[in-house]
Design an enzyme around this catalytic site. Structure first.
Site, PDB file in Angstrom:
ATOM      1  N   CYS A 171      -6.136   2.399   5.539  1.00 34.80           N
ATOM      2  CA  CYS A 171      -6.836   1.184   5.941  1.00 34.80           C
ATOM      3  C   CYS A 171      -6.223   0.666   7.246  1.00 34.80           C
ATOM      4  O   CYS A 171      -5.196   1.172   7.712  1.00 34.80           O
ATOM      5  CB  CYS A 171      -6.719   0.144   4.832  1.00 34.80           C
ATOM      6  SG  CYS A 171      -5.061  -0.579   4.693  1.00 34.80           S
ATOM      7  N   GLU A 186       1.014   3.910   1.759  1.00 36.97           N
ATOM      8  CA  GLU A 186       1.512   4.327   3.067  1.00 36.97           C
ATOM      9  C   GLU A 186       2.634   3.412   3.552  1.00 36.97           C
ATOM     10  O   GLU A 186       3.632   3.878   4.105  1.00 36.97           O
ATOM     11  CB  GLU A 186       0.373   4.336   4.099  1.00 36.97           C
ATOM     12  CG  GLU A 186      -0.738   5.293   3.782  1.00 36.97           C
ATOM     13  CD  GLU A 186      -1.845   4.711   2.917  1.00 36.97           C
ATOM     14  OE1 GLU A 186      -2.939   5.290   2.911  1.00 36.97           O
ATOM     15  OE2 GLU A 186      -1.628   3.674   2.237  1.00 36.97           O
ATOM     16  N   CYS A 193      -2.455  -0.041   7.030  1.00 33.45           N
ATOM     17  CA  CYS A 193      -1.618   1.157   6.994  1.00 33.45           C
ATOM     18  C   CYS A 193      -1.615   1.885   8.334  1.00 33.45           C
ATOM     19  O   CYS A 193      -0.581   2.425   8.741  1.00 33.45           O
ATOM     20  CB  CYS A 193      -2.075   2.067   5.863  1.00 33.45           C
ATOM     21  SG  CYS A 193      -1.854   1.277   4.248  1.00 33.45           S
ATOM     22  N   HIS A 202       0.855  -1.180   0.000  1.00 34.56           N
ATOM     23  CA  HIS A 202       0.000   0.000   0.000  1.00 34.56           C
ATOM     24  C   HIS A 202       0.895   1.235   0.000  1.00 34.56           C
ATOM     25  O   HIS A 202       2.034   1.197   0.478  1.00 34.56           O
ATOM     26  CB  HIS A 202      -0.896   0.010   1.238  1.00 34.56           C
ATOM     27  CG  HIS A 202      -1.923  -1.066   1.245  1.00 34.56           C
ATOM     28  ND1 HIS A 202      -3.078  -0.975   1.970  1.00 34.56           N
ATOM     29  CD2 HIS A 202      -1.987  -2.261   0.606  1.00 34.56           C
ATOM     30  CE1 HIS A 202      -3.804  -2.054   1.799  1.00 34.56           C
ATOM     31  NE2 HIS A 202      -3.155  -2.866   0.970  1.00 34.56           N
TER      32      HIS A 202
END
Length: 153
Positions: A80, A52, A83, A50
């Site tokens: 999410c 992040e 993250c 992801h």
């Protein structure tokens, strides 16, 4: 702050054009961008890539430390649970984002089910998570505690 949010949204847009997911992130410390990340889940075949997480990994390499104390994680979208957990483990001071989970859900990225799963009894989760004792499960922790040179985190 607004310029960083504008940048992460642009990163996300550019990443879509390059075949990646619609997410971008920065790690900032003392007004300086330490790292940038974009969603690489499908391009790298890595469900943890992801934006992040990518930005956090890169910032840690830049600083030579797994702690990002004093840093801000700036994201194009509300992080999410994965993250957020990465941000907590990295000890960032603050998380700032542009779009929220409802915006993401409208585009097919509905993270609410992941947020909701932790509030449910484990027996109802969509994945089995079982604790099976071996009799030796404590030995790695004993070895860790015995190391005088360990780096606590």
């Amino acid at each position: 702050m607004l310029s960083w949010l504008t940048e992460v949204v642009r990163l996300a847009e550019d990443n879509v054009a390059a075949g990646g997911g619609p997410f971008g992130a920065l790690v900032v410390r003392d007004g300086k961008v330490l790292s940038r990340g974009t969603n690489q889940v499908t391009t790298d075949l890595d469900p943890t890539a992801h934006a992040e997480v990518v930005a956090i990994r890169r910032a840690c390499q830049v600083l030579g430390d797994f702690r990002l104390t004093g840093c801000v994680l700036v994201s194009s979208c509300e992080p999410c649970p994965l993250c957020l957990a990465a941000a907590l483990w990295a000890r960032v001071d603050r998380v700032v984002y542009a779009a929220d989970r409802d915006d993401a859900a409208k585009a097919g990225f509905d993270d609410r089910r992941f947020y909701d799963v932790f509030a449910q009894p484990r027996r109802t989760w969509p994945i089995a998570v079982d604790n099976i004792r071996t009799g030796t499960e404590q030995t790695p922790f004993a070895a860790w505690e015995a190391r005088p040179d360990r780096v606590d985190y």
